[in-house]
Design an enzyme around this catalytic site. Structure first.
Site, PDB file in Angstrom:
ATOM      1  N   LEU A  17       0.809  -1.205   0.000  1.00  0.00           N
ATOM      2  CA  LEU A  17       0.000   0.000   0.000  1.00  0.00           C
ATOM      3  C   LEU A  17       0.845   1.260   0.000  1.00  0.00           C
ATOM      4  O   LEU A  17       0.545   2.221  -0.717  1.00  0.00           O
ATOM      5  CB  LEU A  17      -0.931  -0.004   1.211  1.00  0.00           C
ATOM      6  N   ASP A  36      11.065   3.765   4.382  1.00  0.00           N
ATOM      7  CA  ASP A  36      10.921   2.325   4.549  1.00  0.00           C
ATOM      8  C   ASP A  36      12.229   1.759   5.068  1.00  0.00           C
ATOM      9  O   ASP A  36      13.310   2.166   4.625  1.00  0.00           O
ATOM     10  CB  ASP A  36      10.546   1.644   3.229  1.00  0.00           C
ATOM     11  N   ASN A  98       1.802   4.773   7.270  1.00  0.00           N
ATOM     12  CA  ASN A  98       1.391   3.479   6.723  1.00  0.00           C
ATOM     13  C   ASN A  98       2.262   2.330   7.220  1.00  0.00           C
ATOM     14  O   ASN A  98       1.873   1.170   7.101  1.00  0.00           O
ATOM     15  CB  ASN A  98       1.420   3.557   5.195  1.00  0.00           C
ATOM     16  N   TYR A 169      -2.456  -6.223  16.900  1.00  0.00           N
ATOM     17  CA  TYR A 169      -2.704  -5.387  15.723  1.00  0.00           C
ATOM     18  C   TYR A 169      -4.033  -4.632  15.848  1.00  0.00           C
ATOM     19  O   TYR A 169      -4.116  -3.435  15.553  1.00  0.00           O
ATOM     20  CB  TYR A 169      -2.707  -6.288  14.486  1.00  0.00           C
ATOM     21  N   LYS A 173      -4.516  -0.592  15.910  1.00  0.00           N
ATOM     22  CA  LYS A 173      -5.293   0.089  14.873  1.00  0.00           C
ATOM     23  C   LYS A 173      -6.515   0.798  15.447  1.00  0.00           C
ATOM     24  O   LYS A 173      -6.961   1.822  14.899  1.00  0.00           O
ATOM     25  CB  LYS A 173      -5.707  -0.913  13.796  1.00  0.00           C
TER      26      LYS A 173
END
Length: 299
Positions: A17, A36, A98, A169, A173
């Site tokens: 993504l 990254d 992200n 996770y 989130k």
């Protein structure tokens, strides 16, 4: 070219993504800071190649980009990330958070290290870059140079509805949604808009869940799970034309859905202390009037 002249930071932009977002911002005219660390799907290892490959792809198409291989879950990394944008391109307009990885485990088998590692990258890795970008946008506004700062955070259906085997996770989130709401309220006075997405796409993290989608006859071969389908919404949310803030959007294929989170539902107030023995019937009555929750993924 809805982002022409803007500078966008995209974290976790080496693959999946994040890569799709970075390429879309470049197509829309933005200079892109590609962040990254090149780690594996579980956060292990590391390589500069994924970020540098995306930079080369953007430059090869005539765009501007620079690699920023910093750990965004550290204050030093977040500061270096914003400093790279300002030092290389002279401004910062959009932040897309992200970066992340998975260490899935059923709750009773989940180790403290697996909890810490996942919540660190997904939640702390959103907070620190957002704080640093917010400091810059606040300083610009106070100096009489208000801009159109935009932040796009990445939540997940797991954070909104829960997901079996992903307690770490899902918790992180869900925290991203809370962070989005607070940041939107606090940074709005500086002209900043903050929103979140809950994407569904085929990436390294989800390839076992979303196998290659078979195109239905007559649909033109549309691959609904391709990551690049999510990026147009992210580019718009990161553009000066975005006039919404504090909202969460689910994005999958060609579908965009405004998610409606916790709202005040049925209530009763006796204006006195309850006896615990009374509350069974009271709570059941309230639940009978309330909307049923959507099921947890995998339940």
């Amino acid at each position: 070219m809805i982002c022409e002249g803007r500078v966008a930071i995209v974290t976790g932009a080496g693959r999946g993504l994040g890569r799709a977002h970075a390429l879309e911002f470049a197509r829309q005219g933005a200079a892109v800071v590609v962040n990254d660390l090149g780690v594996g799907p579980d956060g292990s290892g590391g390589s500069p190649d994924p970020a540098e490959d995306v930079v080369a792809e953007i430059r090869g198409a005539g765009g501007e980009a620079v690699a920023a291989p910093y750990d965004v879950a550290t204050s030093e990394g977040a500061e270096a990330l914003v400093r790279t944008a300002l030092g290389t391109f002279g401004r910062l307009d959009t932040l897309v958070c992200n970066a992340g990885f998975l260490r899935d485990r059923m709750l009773v088998n989940l180790s403290e290290e697996e909890w810490d590692a996942v919540t660190r990258v997904h939640l702390k890795g959103h907070f620190l870059p957002l704080r640093q970008a917010g400091l810059h946008w606040r300083a610009e506004a106070k100096a009489g140079r208000p801009g159109a700062g935009r932040a796009v955070l990445t939540s997940s259906g797991a954070g909104l509805l829960g997901s079996v085997g992903q307690a770490n996770y899902a918790a992180a989130k869900a925290g991203v949604v809370g962070l989005t709401l607070v940041a939107a309220a606090e940074l709005g006075r500086y002209g900043v808009r903050v929103n979140a997405i809950a994407p569904a796409a085929r990436t390294r993290m989800t390839e076992e869940v979303f196998a290659a989608t078979m195109a239905a006859p007559g649909d033109g071969g549309f691959d609904a799970m391709a990551p690049e389908n999510v990026s147009p919404l992210v580019a718009w949310l990161g553009s000066p034309g975005c006039d919404v803030t504090g909202r969460v959007f689910e994005a999958e294929g060609g579908r965009i859905c405004v998610m409606e989170g916790f709202r005040h539902g049925p209530a009763v107030d006796r204006r006195a202390r309850w006896d615990p023995a009374e509350l069974g019937s009271v709570v059941r009555g309230l639940l009978a009037e309330a909307a049923s929750p959507e099921p947890v993924y995998g339940a």
